[in-house]
Design a protein around this motif. Sequence first.
Motif, PDB file in Angstrom:
ATOM      1  N   SER A 272       2.610   6.627  12.164  1.00  0.00           N
ATOM      2  CA  SER A 272       3.655   7.217  12.569  1.00  0.00           C
ATOM      3  C   SER A 272       4.902   6.418  13.339  1.00  0.00           C
ATOM      4  O   SER A 272       6.015   6.646  13.390  1.00  0.00           O
ATOM      5  CB  SER A 272       3.368   8.563  13.444  1.00  0.00           C
ATOM      6  N   ASP A 273       4.230   5.584  14.183  1.00  0.00           N
ATOM      7  CA  ASP A 273       5.213   4.538  14.832  1.00  0.00           C
ATOM      8  C   ASP A 273       5.862   3.739  14.059  1.00  0.00           C
ATOM      9  O   ASP A 273       7.209   3.544  14.144  1.00  0.00           O
ATOM     10  CB  ASP A 273       4.418   3.827  15.952  1.00  0.00           C
ATOM     11  N   ILE A 274       5.136   3.501  12.973  1.00  0.00           N
ATOM     12  CA  ILE A 274       5.752   2.102  12.084  1.00  0.00           C
ATOM     13  C   ILE A 274       6.712   2.905  11.253  1.00  0.00           C
ATOM     14  O   ILE A 274       7.983   2.432  10.858  1.00  0.00           O
ATOM     15  CB  ILE A 274       4.636   1.721  10.910  1.00  0.00           C
ATOM     16  N   TYR A 275       6.462   4.075  10.865  1.00  0.00           N
ATOM     17  CA  TYR A 275       7.571   4.765  10.002  1.00  0.00           C
ATOM     18  C   TYR A 275       8.425   5.811  10.650  1.00  0.00           C
ATOM     19  O   TYR A 275       8.930   6.790   9.846  1.00  0.00           O
ATOM     20  CB  TYR A 275       7.052   5.538   8.826  1.00  0.00           C
ATOM     21  N   LYS A 276       8.602   5.773  11.980  1.00  0.00           N
ATOM     22  CA  LYS A 276       9.399   6.691  12.667  1.00  0.00           C
ATOM     23  C   LYS A 276      10.882   6.583  12.362  1.00  0.00           C
ATOM     24  O   LYS A 276      11.422   5.504  11.933  1.00  0.00           O
ATOM     25  CB  LYS A 276       8.993   6.553  14.165  1.00  0.00           C
TER      26      LYS A 276
ATOM     27  N   VAL B 233       1.917  10.787   6.490  1.00  0.00           N
ATOM     28  CA  VAL B 233       2.961  10.222   7.402  1.00  0.00           C
ATOM     29  C   VAL B 233       4.169  10.254   6.521  1.00  0.00           C
ATOM     30  O   VAL B 233       5.264  10.495   7.149  1.00  0.00           O
ATOM     31  CB  VAL B 233       2.528   9.115   7.992  1.00  0.00           C
ATOM     32  N   LEU B 234       4.170   9.841   5.462  1.00  0.00           N
ATOM     33  CA  LEU B 234       5.076   9.623   4.504  1.00  0.00           C
ATOM     34  C   LEU B 234       5.773  10.990   3.740  1.00  0.00           C
ATOM     35  O   LEU B 234       6.784  10.800   3.240  1.00  0.00           O
ATOM     36  CB  LEU B 234       4.746   8.522   3.347  1.00  0.00           C
ATOM     37  N   ASN B 235       4.784  12.017   4.135  1.00  0.00           N
ATOM     38  CA  ASN B 235       5.260  13.293   3.382  1.00  0.00           C
ATOM     39  C   ASN B 235       5.222  13.018   1.830  1.00  0.00           C
ATOM     40  O   ASN B 235       6.203  13.633   1.145  1.00  0.00           O
ATOM     41  CB  ASN B 235       6.640  13.812   3.979  1.00  0.00           C
ATOM     42  N   ARG B 236       4.172  12.460   1.201  1.00  0.00           N
ATOM     43  CA  ARG B 236       3.888  12.246  -0.249  1.00  0.00           C
ATOM     44  C   ARG B 236       2.598  12.686  -0.415  1.00  0.00           C
ATOM     45  O   ARG B 236       1.787  12.682   0.375  1.00  0.00           O
ATOM     46  CB  ARG B 236       4.192  10.747  -0.385  1.00  0.00           C
ATOM     47  N   PRO B 237       2.482  13.079  -1.748  1.00  0.00           N
ATOM     48  CA  PRO B 237       1.193  13.367  -2.218  1.00  0.00           C
ATOM     49  C   PRO B 237       0.226  12.397  -2.295  1.00  0.00           C
ATOM     50  O   PRO B 237       0.482  11.197  -2.529  1.00  0.00           O
ATOM     51  CB  PRO B 237       1.485  13.928  -3.433  1.00  0.00           C
ATOM     52  N   HIS B 238      -1.020  12.464  -2.125  1.00  0.00           N
ATOM     53  CA  HIS B 238      -2.102  11.762  -2.471  1.00  0.00           C
ATOM     54  C   HIS B 238      -3.039  12.393  -3.403  1.00  0.00           C
ATOM     55  O   HIS B 238      -3.988  13.080  -3.193  1.00  0.00           O
ATOM     56  CB  HIS B 238      -2.991  11.589  -1.300  1.00  0.00           C
ATOM     57  N   TRP B 239      -2.650  11.924  -4.707  1.00  0.00           N
ATOM     58  CA  TRP B 239      -3.177  12.572  -5.936  1.00  0.00           C
ATOM     59  C   TRP B 239      -3.635  11.692  -6.909  1.00  0.00           C
ATOM     60  O   TRP B 239      -4.679  11.804  -7.607  1.00  0.00           O
ATOM     61  CB  TRP B 239      -2.319  13.449  -6.271  1.00  0.00           C
ATOM     62  N   MET B 240      -2.954  10.395  -7.290  1.00  0.00           N
ATOM     63  CA  MET B 240      -3.355   9.455  -8.449  1.00  0.00           C
ATOM     64  C   MET B 240      -4.113   8.432  -8.337  1.00  0.00           C
ATOM     65  O   MET B 240      -3.682   7.377  -7.369  1.00  0.00           O
ATOM     66  CB  MET B 240      -1.774   9.099  -9.004  1.00  0.00           C
ATOM     67  N   PRO B 241      -5.404   8.372  -8.534  1.00  0.00           N
ATOM     68  CA  PRO B 241      -6.150   7.227  -8.184  1.00  0.00           C
ATOM     69  C   PRO B 241      -5.787   6.023  -8.652  1.00  0.00           C
ATOM     70  O   PRO B 241      -5.424   6.002 -10.089  1.00  0.00           O
ATOM     71  CB  PRO B 241      -7.863   7.944  -8.820  1.00  0.00           C
TER      72      PRO B 241
ATOM     73  N   GLU C  17      -9.544   7.871   3.304  1.00  0.00           N
ATOM     74  CA  GLU C  17      -9.010   8.392   4.764  1.00  0.00           C
ATOM     75  C   GLU C  17      -7.511   7.681   4.978  1.00  0.00           C
ATOM     76  O   GLU C  17      -6.789   8.448   5.139  1.00  0.00           O
ATOM     77  CB  GLU C  17      -9.738   8.196   5.890  1.00  0.00           C
ATOM     78  N   PHE C  18      -7.338   6.439   4.583  1.00  0.00           N
ATOM     79  CA  PHE C  18      -6.292   5.538   4.762  1.00  0.00           C
ATOM     80  C   PHE C  18      -5.163   6.297   4.095  1.00  0.00           C
ATOM     81  O   PHE C  18      -3.932   6.530   4.434  1.00  0.00           O
ATOM     82  CB  PHE C  18      -6.424   4.119   4.612  1.00  0.00           C
ATOM     83  N   GLY C  19      -5.340   6.408   2.750  1.00  0.00           N
ATOM     84  CA  GLY C  19      -4.391   6.994   1.686  1.00  0.00           C
ATOM     85  C   GLY C  19      -4.012   8.352   2.064  1.00  0.00           C
ATOM     86  O   GLY C  19      -2.703   8.533   2.135  1.00  0.00           O
ATOM     87  N   GLN C  20      -5.161   9.204   2.540  1.00  0.00           N
ATOM     88  CA  GLN C  20      -4.597  10.427   2.933  1.00  0.00           C
ATOM     89  C   GLN C  20      -3.551  10.664   4.165  1.00  0.00           C
ATOM     90  O   GLN C  20      -2.878  11.354   3.903  1.00  0.00           O
ATOM     91  CB  GLN C  20      -6.021  11.282   3.324  1.00  0.00           C
ATOM     92  N   ILE C  21      -4.025   9.655   5.232  1.00  0.00           N
ATOM     93  CA  ILE C  21      -3.224   9.791   6.340  1.00  0.00           C
ATOM     94  C   ILE C  21      -1.671   9.041   6.042  1.00  0.00           C
ATOM     95  O   ILE C  21      -0.768   9.762   6.654  1.00  0.00           O
ATOM     96  CB  ILE C  21      -3.882   8.823   7.553  1.00  0.00           C
TER      97      ILE C  21
ATOM     98  N   MET D 193       0.799  -1.087   0.231  1.00  0.00           N
ATOM     99  CA  MET D 193      -0.202  -0.010   0.012  1.00  0.00           C
ATOM    100  C   MET D 193       0.701   1.305   0.005  1.00  0.00           C
ATOM    101  O   MET D 193       0.472   2.217  -0.603  1.00  0.00           O
ATOM    102  CB  MET D 193      -0.893  -0.097   1.262  1.00  0.00           C
ATOM    103  N   ALA D 194       2.062   1.044   0.557  1.00  0.00           N
ATOM    104  CA  ALA D 194       2.656   2.285   0.615  1.00  0.00           C
ATOM    105  C   ALA D 194       3.805   2.645  -0.446  1.00  0.00           C
ATOM    106  O   ALA D 194       4.373   3.831  -0.706  1.00  0.00           O
ATOM    107  CB  ALA D 194       3.656   2.134   1.870  1.00  0.00           C
ATOM    108  N   LEU D 195       3.925   1.536  -1.334  1.00  0.00           N
ATOM    109  CA  LEU D 195       5.115   1.707  -2.348  1.00  0.00           C
ATOM    110  C   LEU D 195       4.679   2.805  -3.426  1.00  0.00           C
ATOM    111  O   LEU D 195       5.528   3.737  -3.795  1.00  0.00           O
ATOM    112  CB  LEU D 195       5.290   0.467  -3.036  1.00  0.00           C
ATOM    113  N   PRO D 196       3.264   2.835  -4.005  1.00  0.00           N
ATOM    114  CA  PRO D 196       3.285   3.875  -4.628  1.00  0.00           C
ATOM    115  C   PRO D 196       3.234   5.335  -4.205  1.00  0.00           C
ATOM    116  O   PRO D 196       3.689   6.375  -4.726  1.00  0.00           O
ATOM    117  CB  PRO D 196       1.403   3.980  -4.923  1.00  0.00           C
ATOM    118  N   PHE D 197       2.955   5.636  -2.783  1.00  0.00           N
ATOM    119  CA  PHE D 197       3.197   6.823  -2.224  1.00  0.00           C
ATOM    120  C   PHE D 197       4.780   7.130  -2.196  1.00  0.00           C
ATOM    121  O   PHE D 197       5.421   8.297  -2.244  1.00  0.00           O
ATOM    122  CB  PHE D 197       2.737   6.881  -0.661  1.00  0.00           C
ATOM    123  N   LYS D 198       5.558   6.163  -1.980  1.00  0.00           N
ATOM    124  CA  LYS D 198       7.101   6.457  -1.906  1.00  0.00           C
ATOM    125  C   LYS D 198       7.368   6.562  -3.206  1.00  0.00           C
ATOM    126  O   LYS D 198       8.628   7.265  -3.551  1.00  0.00           O
ATOM    127  CB  LYS D 198       7.727   5.309  -1.382  1.00  0.00           C
ATOM    128  N   LEU D 199       6.888   6.348  -4.364  1.00  0.00           N
ATOM    129  CA  LEU D 199       7.223   6.743  -5.811  1.00  0.00           C
ATOM    130  C   LEU D 199       6.388   8.043  -6.251  1.00  0.00           C
ATOM    131  O   LEU D 199       6.318   8.158  -7.393  1.00  0.00           O
ATOM    132  CB  LEU D 199       6.728   5.375  -6.628  1.00  0.00           C
TER     133      LEU D 199
END
Length: 301
Positions: A297-301, A244-252, A236-240, A180-186
């Motif tokens: 935030s704990d997981i990605y601290k 937390v990852l400091n990445r945009p939430h924009w590409m559906p 909501e999950f994607g936005q949060i 789930m996090a990989l697209p945000f990291k990219l």
Amino acid sequence: MRIAIAGGTGFVGNALVKKLLEKKHEIFILTRNISHKQHSKNLNYVQWLNDDDSPEDVLESIDVFINLAGESINSGRWTEDRKKRILNSRITATKEVRRIISRLEEKPYTLINASAVGYYGTSQVETFTESSRKSGTDFLAETVRRWEEEAAKAEEFEVRTVFCRFGIILEKNDGALPRMALPFKLFAGGTVGTGSQWVSWIHLDDAVSGILFCIEHEQLQGPVNFTSPYPVTMKEFGQILGEVLNRPHWMPAPGFALKIALGEMSTLVLEGQKVLPEKLQSFGYEFLYPELKAALSDIYK
């Protein structure tokens, strides 16, 4: 306590074993191959599920049996062959757990058996608790129903049985979260499907602590939902997660594309259910991470 664990090398099992060893319990991990496994103080490996294996010979006087065994549901496309393996791996392991218990002169007082919120089926409007009696009709619901039915047979031996109905277990390097996090990291993260589907989640630390809580509270039995008291929608999950990852939430990620890519497995992300941990809370369990932002935030601290 003396505790036997099937599936003790999975990502939940590893975290659970570590916590149990910290508490000085004696652990017996059931595995198909004990070669190259290093025994240590309070940690023993026991071979099972091979011809002529007799794990019951070394499991006499165990207090608790924990069954987490089963092929992962989210590591590959659900072909018919794979669905058979997902189901059969759970039924085979649980039958063997029950056989072992039947052979023990002194029975364990508790069986903790893994399960899943997939039992309830999918819905965007219903809220499910352990009191929701009707199960779903899809593949996951049928798998969980048969899995629990097999585990419940341990009650014939007067063994208290708990079904841990896990939601999506969040951990940095395993389970669903890394995918789930990989697209945000990219820098390509966004809403998956409609975004209105519910995500019932739990931090790995709460999954482990919840299992310990069930062991210690002898009045708890039957199905127990292992989910945060605050489920969120996929949007909501994607936005949060993006925050937390400091990445945009924009590409559906459109639903039809995921169905093409994942097949029936796409139900894991395109459909969901709103599940509440009514039993854990009624018995006084205090979640370490009830809110998603704190958990991530704990997981990605």
